[in-house]
Scaffold this motif. Structure first.
Motif, short mmCIF file in Angstrom:
data_model
loop_
_atom_site.label_atom_id
_atom_site.label_comp_id
_atom_site.label_asym_id
_atom_site.label_seq_id
_atom_site.Cartn_x
_atom_site.Cartn_y
_atom_site.Cartn_z
N GLY A 292 0.82 -1.20 0.00
CA GLY A 292 0.00 0.00 0.00
C GLY A 292 0.86 1.25 0.00
O GLY A 292 1.61 1.51 -0.94
N ASN A 293 0.77 2.03 1.07
CA ASN A 293 1.51 3.29 1.18
C ASN A 293 2.87 3.10 1.83
O ASN A 293 3.55 4.07 2.16
CB ASN A 293 0.69 4.31 2.00
N ARG A 294 3.30 1.84 2.02
CA ARG A 294 4.57 1.56 2.69
C ARG A 294 5.56 0.89 1.75
O ARG A 294 5.17 0.18 0.82
CB ARG A 294 4.35 0.66 3.90
N ILE A 295 6.83 1.11 2.04
CA ILE A 295 7.90 0.41 1.33
C ILE A 295 8.89 -0.12 2.36
O ILE A 295 9.10 0.49 3.41
CB ILE A 295 8.61 1.34 0.31
N LEU A 296 9.49 -1.25 2.06
CA LEU A 296 10.44 -1.88 2.96
C LEU A 296 11.85 -1.41 2.61
O LEU A 296 12.30 -1.54 1.47
CB LEU A 296 10.37 -3.40 2.85
N MET A 297 12.55 -0.85 3.62
CA MET A 297 13.93 -0.40 3.41
C MET A 297 14.83 -1.06 4.45
O MET A 297 14.38 -1.47 5.53
CB MET A 297 14.02 1.11 3.49
N SER A 298 16.10 -1.15 4.11
CA SER A 298 17.03 -1.89 4.95
C SER A 298 18.37 -1.18 5.03
O SER A 298 18.63 -0.22 4.30
CB SER A 298 17.23 -3.31 4.39
N LYS A 299 19.22 -1.68 5.91
CA LYS A 299 20.62 -1.26 5.98
C LYS A 299 21.48 -2.51 6.00
O LYS A 299 21.15 -3.50 6.66
CB LYS A 299 20.89 -0.41 7.23
N TYR A 300 22.59 -2.45 5.25
CA TYR A 300 23.47 -3.62 5.15
C TYR A 300 24.21 -3.85 6.46
O TYR A 300 24.50 -2.93 7.22
CB TYR A 300 24.49 -3.42 4.04
N ALA A 301 24.54 -5.10 6.71
CA ALA A 301 25.35 -5.46 7.87
C ALA A 301 26.82 -5.56 7.45
O ALA A 301 27.13 -6.13 6.41
CB ALA A 301 24.89 -6.80 8.45
N GLY A 302 27.70 -4.98 8.26
CA GLY A 302 29.13 -5.14 8.05
C GLY A 302 29.70 -4.44 6.85
O GLY A 302 30.74 -4.84 6.33
N ARG A 303 29.05 -3.39 6.36
CA ARG A 303 29.57 -2.65 5.22
C ARG A 303 29.81 -1.19 5.60
O ARG A 303 29.23 -0.67 6.55
CB ARG A 303 28.60 -2.70 4.03
N THR A 304 30.68 -0.55 4.83
CA THR A 304 30.96 0.87 5.08
C THR A 304 29.78 1.75 4.68
O THR A 304 29.62 2.85 5.21
CB THR A 304 32.21 1.32 4.31
N TYR A 305 28.94 1.27 3.73
CA TYR A 305 27.77 2.03 3.31
C TYR A 305 26.68 1.88 4.38
O TYR A 305 26.16 0.78 4.59
CB TYR A 305 27.25 1.51 1.96
N LYS A 306 26.34 2.96 5.06
CA LYS A 306 25.43 2.91 6.21
C LYS A 306 24.05 3.51 5.93
O LYS A 306 23.21 3.56 6.83
CB LYS A 306 26.06 3.64 7.39
N LYS A 307 23.80 3.96 4.71
CA LYS A 307 22.52 4.60 4.41
C LYS A 307 21.44 3.54 4.14
O LYS A 307 21.73 2.37 3.92
CB LYS A 307 22.67 5.52 3.20
N TYR A 308 20.19 4.00 4.13
CA TYR A 308 19.09 3.10 3.80
C TYR A 308 19.16 2.66 2.34
O TYR A 308 19.55 3.42 1.46
CB TYR A 308 17.74 3.78 4.06
N ALA A 309 18.79 1.42 2.10
CA ALA A 309 18.77 0.86 0.76
C ALA A 309 17.55 -0.04 0.62
O ALA A 309 16.79 -0.24 1.58
CB ALA A 309 20.05 0.07 0.49
N LEU A 310 17.35 -0.57 -0.57
CA LEU A 310 16.32 -1.58 -0.79
C LEU A 310 16.96 -2.97 -0.70
O LEU A 310 18.18 -3.11 -0.70
CB LEU A 310 15.69 -1.39 -2.17
N LEU A 311 16.13 -3.98 -0.61
CA LEU A 311 16.66 -5.34 -0.64
C LEU A 311 17.33 -5.59 -1.99
O LEU A 311 16.93 -5.01 -3.01
CB LEU A 311 15.55 -6.35 -0.41
N ALA A 312 18.33 -6.46 -2.00
CA ALA A 312 19.07 -6.72 -3.23
C ALA A 312 19.71 -8.10 -3.16
O ALA A 312 19.92 -8.65 -2.07
CB ALA A 312 20.14 -5.66 -3.44
#
Length: 278
Positions: free
Chosen positions: A162-182
């Motif tokens: 609906g009006n929501r999206i799932l976002m995540s943050k990687y574990a153990g990486r230097t990139y700390k921003k929100y991302a999508l699943l991949a």
């Protein structure tokens, strides 16, 4: 996205013409590139800039590609002790470097540099590989093995409810921003099956209505990214794969803590949803 360099035109046909003095020389060492920062942004050396550092530079080169009428080549073995004013800079600068077409050239050249470096010898018999003259391919004169540039297909997945999206943050990486699943496509599965499998493995959710959005070459990891949106199918309770992800959260459109950036398909997909365009 980083490859969107219009009105500049990227041409990747393999045309190994000899370099000229004003041709661009790309030189890399591990995760660094030779360049200088000017008022206009990234500037790479020409062959004329480097010819005093290696007398054989016009003989020992690899043609890469052209942008507009400017040809780019990979060069090796220069005496950096005599270099000025060029310096070695980390390739991460290409994510936001300007001008954009120079950043795209730099990271695309880096992908080819790593491929050539990692395929000096035949993986079957150990013989030194040779460069083909008609296409971008390395071949073995002994066992006739052929190698082409490595491209790994992977998915970027916008799971919506609906009006929501799932976002995540990687574990153990230097990139700390929100991302999508991949996730990378595995042997024997379609990309749509990859979407279902990765979502289940990383957050324990089922999805349906999988629809393709757009693709992006991502030279930072030798990857061709394919973006998909899909809908949650059933329960929304997350079971997190803590080896892959530090967290995963549902966000309403108006609460998405992400701002536009130039480089990635992931950011574009998040912003499309945030702005109500998906």
């Amino acid at each position: 996205m980083i490859q969107d360099i219009a009105p500049h035109e990227y041409r990747n046909e393999y045309r190994p013409l000899p370099p000229e003095k004003d041709s661009i020389a790309l030189y890399y060492e591990d995760h660094t590139v030779l360049m200088k920062k000017t008022a206009e942004g990234i500037e790479y050396p020409t062959f004329a800039d480097l010819e005093h550092l290696n007398e054989e530079i016009y003989e020992d080169y690899t043609y890469l590609f052209s942008i507009d009428n400017e040809r780019y080549y990979l060069v090796e073995e220069i005496n950096r002790e005599r270099l000025s004013p060029f310096t070695m800079e980390n390739t991460e600068l290409f994510r936001a470097g300007e001008p954009q077409y120079r950043a795209f050239a730099g990271i695309t050249g880096y992908q080819l540099y790593t491929w050539y470096k990692n395929h000096r010898y035949c993986g079957h018999c150990g013989t030194m590989m040779k460069k083909d003259t008609k296409e971008r391919m390395l071949y073995c004169e002994e066992c006739h093995n052929m190698e082409y540039p490595k491209i790994c297909p992977a998915t970027i997945i916008g799971v919506t409810d609906g009006n929501r999206i799932l976002m995540s943050k990687y574990a153990g990486r230097t990139y700390k921003k929100y991302a999508l699943l991949a996730g990378f496509v595995e042997i024997g599965e379609t990309v749509e099956e990859t979407v279902k499998r990765e979502v289940m493995e990383e957050v324990g959710l089922k999805v349906k209505n999988i629809r393709y959005y757009k693709s992006q070459p991502w030279s930072f990891s030798d990857t061709l990214l394919m973006g998909f949106y899909c809908d949650l199918d059933g329960e929304d309770s997350i079971t997190l794969d803590e080896e892959e992800l530090a967290l995963a959260e549902w966000f309403e459109r108006e609460d998405i803590p992400v701002e536009p950036s130039r480089d990635s398909l992931t950011n574009e997909m998040i912003m499309k949803f945030k702005n109500g365009e998906v």
